[in-house]
Design an enzyme around this catalytic site. Structure first.
Site, PDB file in Angstrom:
ATOM      1  N   GLN A  31     -18.775   0.195  34.307  1.00  0.00           N
ATOM      2  CA  GLN A  31     -18.374   1.179  32.969  1.00  0.00           C
ATOM      3  C   GLN A  31     -19.244   0.253  31.979  1.00  0.00           C
ATOM      4  OE1 GLN A  31     -14.196   0.560  32.941  1.00  0.00           O
ATOM      5  NE2 GLN A  31     -14.463  -1.630  33.498  1.00  0.00           N
ATOM      6  N   GLY A 138      -7.885  -2.351  42.968  1.00  0.00           N
ATOM      7  CA  GLY A 138      -6.617  -2.626  43.095  1.00  0.00           C
ATOM      8  C   GLY A 138      -5.886  -1.798  44.392  1.00  0.00           C
ATOM      9  N   ASP A 155      -1.426  -1.912  35.228  1.00  0.00           N
ATOM     10  CA  ASP A 155      -2.010  -1.723  33.852  1.00  0.00           C
ATOM     11  C   ASP A 155      -3.333  -1.253  33.858  1.00  0.00           C
ATOM     12  OD1 ASP A 155      -2.675  -2.590  31.371  1.00  0.00           O
ATOM     13  OD2 ASP A 155      -2.631  -4.552  31.595  1.00  0.00           O
ATOM     14  N   ASP A 158      -7.443   4.402  31.210  1.00  0.00           N
ATOM     15  CA  ASP A 158      -7.495   5.646  31.486  1.00  0.00           C
ATOM     16  C   ASP A 158      -7.675   6.620  32.893  1.00  0.00           C
ATOM     17  OD1 ASP A 158      -6.570   6.037  28.799  1.00  0.00           O
ATOM     18  OD2 ASP A 158      -8.192   6.773  27.905  1.00  0.00           O
TER      19      ASP A 158
END
Lengths: 276, 276
Positions: A31, A138, A155, A158
């Site tokens: 990202q 994850g 956690d 988006d």
């Protein structure tokens, strides 16, 4: 010259922040990562041009996503945080004196590196001896491990980009298998105004997988619409009833607020209470 | 061509709305009045380029500012609304079956006229036979009348421009004199993030003037920071405890939410609980 950063929160709604300084910018493997100093709310971490956390209001999100589940557990020792590479959730988990191990699973090592440099008040606890860092996906981590935890905190950023799998039913089924007896999970579940379908889906999944579940609310000014939801699933206790009180200072969370935050306005209740 | 309206919410923070249609615009004797249709949240009334109300989320503000005080009163008959020329507070007050007279005091007749044309779902109740309209300054109206009311709702716009006097101690002293026994007042008291000094001042004034008082919170996505406060003063009952339940449908207010909304996060509690 004034520099403004614009965050598009929906097709017809944008927020503009005056940027005092651009501190860091890089394209990671996953990202676009940016750290800026905003005139309002201070230093902020952005992923793909969306504000993830600011030093001015991060305490609200991190206190709620951590203390809500942890105070439902009678004595949490082992905590798993998935996502949350800024370190804020880890910091709050370590404030519970019973916690002796926190595993942080963050897919993007560069998020942790940037937070350590630019957001030390959020990331500072990542060097605590009780913390283990895992730079991996994850979903995969949870599927492959045979360990268990007393609390799992999802956690996620988006539900677009690298975090999309962390809202899925398959992921939550795996998480359920990794909970110790009396285990509790908490996941952010978006804005009841801008992410209604996400909230409905996550609340439904957690309600199906856990004997007790519930959604609570907090007001986070830097997040779209200001109103944010967290969904909690528990193997034993009622998520809206804390079993213990903090013996440390908090700015947003309190035992009374914990209980009150599960009272939903009627327009949200019908989203989160699926008819069975 | 896309047309965007920008609302400056602080020196370093702006919100931008995609405008589908500009419906009405005029310079009144008091302020710039605009009605637009926004892509997000629908038709909206703007005063001096600040969003006052939108058809998409007005129910939150109007249900909270009206039902919170009215359900603290055992049987409200006479209600005074100061400001609120859009008619939303009047509409909600009329839903209480005991209410037989609502006085609306709005300084700017053009606000009422525009709302009647462009926001009929908000202003429609202004033609109810129980409603009397008074186009005058709220401060002067309260100082000169000798009538009394069971509930006074201070539905002021921002504490700049024509509404500034409606947040003053002198105004609230006059309002106090106009309450019937068991009377209750409710005033909006701004964002706990962006109007901290205003909230502190209003909560302090109301706490001084009334035997019982309290501040409650609601999340209103079109208002700065999303988090909004209302301060209630009461001559008899505890403002956080409704004495009756709605026998009509609501979207944001409920008896449970009423009680919970007075639980403040610690960072706000210290603002609204002045040491005496």
């Amino acid at each position: 010259m004034s520099i403004w950063f614009t965050e598009r929160q929906s097709d017809g709604y944008e927020v503009r922040w005056l940027v005092k300084r651009l501190l860091h910018q890089e394209r990671t493997a996953y990202q676009q990562l940016t750290v800026v100093e905003l005139a309002e709310f201070g230093r902020a971490l952005l992923l793909d041009d969306i504000v993830q956390t600011t030093v001015g209001d991060e305490y609200i999100y991190h206190e709620m996503i951590v203390h809500t589940p942890l105070f439902v557990h009678p004595a949490p020792r082992r905590v798993l945080v998935i996502g949350g590479g800024d370190g804020g959730a880890v910091r709050e988990a370590l404030r519970h004196p019973t916690v002796d191990a926190v595993d942080l699973v963050e897919i993007d090592e560069r998020v942790v590196a940037a937070a350590r440099v630019w957001l030390p008040e959020i990331a500072g606890s990542l060097d605590d001896r009780r913390v283990r860092l895992h730079y991996t996906d994850g979903f995969r981590f949870v599927a492959e491990t045979d360990q268990t935890w007393d609390a799992v905190i999802v956690d996620a950023s988006d539900p677009i980009g690298p975090a999309v799998g962390l809202f899925s039913r398959e992921f939550h089924q795996q998480v359920r298998q990794r909970l110790a007896p009396e285990g509790v999970i908490c996941t952010q579940s978006g804005s009841p105004f801008f992410n209604r379908e996400l909230l409905r889906q996550v609340a439904g999944t957690v309600a199906e997988l856990y004997p007790q579940s519930g959604t609570c609310l907090a007001c986070i000014p830097t997040y779209p619409s200001g109103l944010w939801s967290f969904t909690v699933g528990s193997l034993r206790g009622d998520p809206s009833q804390p079993r213990r009180r903090p013996d440390f200072t908090t700015r947003y969370y309190s035992s009374d607020y914990h209980r009150s935050s599960f009272t939903l306005p009627p327009f949200i209740t019908h989203l989160t209470s699926p008819t069975r």
